[in-house]
Design an enzyme around this catalytic site. Sequence first.
Site: not given
Length: 393
Positions: A196-198, A201
């Site tokens: 996932g994106c979160y 990061s």
Amino acid sequence: MSSATFSSNFLQTGCLRKDGFNNPKDKKRNVGKVFVKCSVNTKTQKAEKEVRLGVLGASGYTGSEIVRLLANHPHFGITLMTADRKAGQSIGSVFPHLVSLNLPKMVAVKDADFSDVDAVFCCLPHGTTQEIIKGLPKSLKIVDLSADFRLRDISEYEEWYGQAHRAPELQKEAVYGLTEISREEVKSARLVANPGCYPTSVQLPLVPLIKANLVQPKNIIIDSKSGVSGAGRGAKEANLYTEIAEGIYSYGVTRHRHVPEIEQGLSDAANSKVTVSFTPHLMPMSRGMQSTIYVELAPGVEIKDLRQQLKLSYEDEDFVVLLDEGIVPRTHNTRGSNYCFINVFPDRIPGRAIIISVIDNLVKGASGQALQNLNVMMGFPESTGLLYQPLFP
């Protein structure tokens, strides 16, 4: 053509700089390989290429971003695209910015013919992906951009996603594809669960620091902010312009579905259970993501030690960049690219540090990392087709 065949080829093609390398870091990675220059005409996208791809869910944001990135890939060509609600339409009619591409019309998944496909990007919503992937030919390489195969514990999936896992045997096979951390596992995988994106990061800066025992694997606070494209393309009242513009919206407070994914990766790094405090926010921008992470330093550790560890971990990586000391990462500076920019700052509270990480949520946080993973799976340099520089302004 198989992954093994690709890996054995001594001649690898790519769109290269004058000196033969897209990135100075490639020199070290590609010693002994022969490169030739190439040019790509988007009008001949359907021309024969070594790898024939299917994009399932091409009418969503991540699907369209995959198509955009593949337009200049010298080895991957799209032979199949699905979009149930847009079946029969061209990609240019759904996304006018892609009108120049000569691609097959989109079809419903049930009508898809996989006989002319070697690998698949699955860009479908979570909950729908397991059954579809379970029914795909076993010969296909698959990168799944949904959340359906990210959590190893299927009971945890059921708890956080509210439904039973419908492909537990496939879950055992799936490899979690945070490329820089799991590159070796991705190489031999048939099914990769794209992060996932979160979690991307957050894990890129934290995993090396936790593995090196430089930060305490407790009391980690993560404050993340995303552009609205992270919520998907579906029509939702909460995503209307008047609901989003000129404000900030916190959502999934204490129960966001990316929490178990983040904790799974950090627990692996720590070899013990890690629990985090994570709050995401929706920002009035189309794309971009920032995670501001607050950590406790291990005894005797200084900020310079964190910077040194991140430098060692990523100095040979194409896409993860530790910025110069004191430079604050900005989402603006990664827009449209596959880069992750990181920096570390001393907190005014002794013994704590603040880590800031920025990515484009649709590229490094989704489609770019998916392409990076498939490059690795098929034996190509993983930066192939991904060296787009960030858009500015």
